[in-house]
Design a protein around this motif. Structure first.
Motif, short mmCIF file in Angstrom:
data_model
loop_
_atom_site.label_atom_id
_atom_site.label_comp_id
_atom_site.label_asym_id
_atom_site.label_seq_id
_atom_site.Cartn_x
_atom_site.Cartn_y
_atom_site.Cartn_z
N MET A 1 0.84 -1.19 0.00
CA MET A 1 0.00 0.00 0.00
C MET A 1 0.88 1.24 0.00
O MET A 1 1.81 1.36 0.79
CB MET A 1 -0.90 0.04 1.24
N ASP A 2 0.60 2.15 -0.90
CA ASP A 2 1.34 3.40 -1.00
C ASP A 2 0.93 4.30 0.16
O ASP A 2 -0.25 4.59 0.34
CB ASP A 2 1.01 4.06 -2.34
N ILE A 3 1.89 4.73 0.97
CA ILE A 3 1.60 5.62 2.10
C ILE A 3 1.99 7.03 1.68
O ILE A 3 3.11 7.28 1.28
CB ILE A 3 2.40 5.20 3.35
N HIS A 4 1.03 7.94 1.79
CA HIS A 4 1.28 9.31 1.33
C HIS A 4 0.70 10.29 2.33
O HIS A 4 -0.46 10.19 2.70
CB HIS A 4 0.64 9.52 -0.04
N ASP A 5 1.51 11.25 2.76
CA ASP A 5 1.07 12.27 3.70
C ASP A 5 1.20 13.64 3.04
O ASP A 5 2.32 14.14 2.86
CB ASP A 5 1.93 12.22 4.96
N PRO A 6 0.09 14.25 2.64
CA PRO A 6 0.15 15.55 1.98
C PRO A 6 0.84 16.63 2.80
O PRO A 6 1.42 17.56 2.25
CB PRO A 6 -1.33 15.91 1.74
N GLU A 7 0.82 16.51 4.12
CA GLU A 7 1.45 17.51 4.99
C GLU A 7 2.97 17.48 4.89
O GLU A 7 3.63 18.50 5.07
CB GLU A 7 1.03 17.29 6.45
N SER A 8 3.55 16.32 4.58
CA SER A 8 5.01 16.23 4.53
C SER A 8 5.53 15.91 3.12
O SER A 8 6.71 15.64 2.96
CB SER A 8 5.50 15.16 5.51
N CYS A 9 4.67 15.99 2.12
CA CYS A 9 5.07 15.68 0.75
C CYS A 9 6.04 16.74 0.21
O CYS A 9 5.78 17.93 0.31
CB CYS A 9 3.84 15.60 -0.15
#
Length: 106
Positions: A76-84
């Motif tokens: 599963m791709d883990i993505h955090d817009p806050e730290s991208c």
């Protein structure tokens, strides 16, 4: 492979693909192309334009860049817009549009 044929297979025999393996992402703003570089391509008005941009991008960077698998956990791709760190990130744009839609509907 269809779901019916997977029923009789062991876990080792099943092919598991990441949830976000697709490079094309359609949002309310248009089509984006996810890249391994620090910037995604888009938005484009249709998938054909996005595909043409991807082909140009691949030709431009062919043999230059190493494959980066990103941060994944159990496929599963883990993505955090806050730290991208990515510029023009398709997944961040999708999250932003969704948050705006939820605020309007509230």
């Amino acid at each position: 492979m269809d779901q019916q044929s997977e029923v009789g297979m062991s876990v080792n025999e099943q092919v598991i693909t990441p949830l976000r393996s697709e490079r094309f992402l359609h949002t309310l703003l248009g089509w984006y192309v996810r890249t391994r570089e620090n910037i995604d391509l888009g938005p484009f008005t249709n998938r054909d334009d996005a595909s043409a941009a991807l082909n140009r991008h691949i030709r431009q960077f062919q043999g230059v860049l190493r494959r980066d698998h990103g941060t994944q956990s159990h496929g599963m791709d883990i993505h955090d817009p806050e730290s991208c760190d990515k510029q023009n990130c398709a997944i961040c744009m999708e999250a932003h549009i969704l948050s705006q839609t939820l605020q309007i509907g509230a």
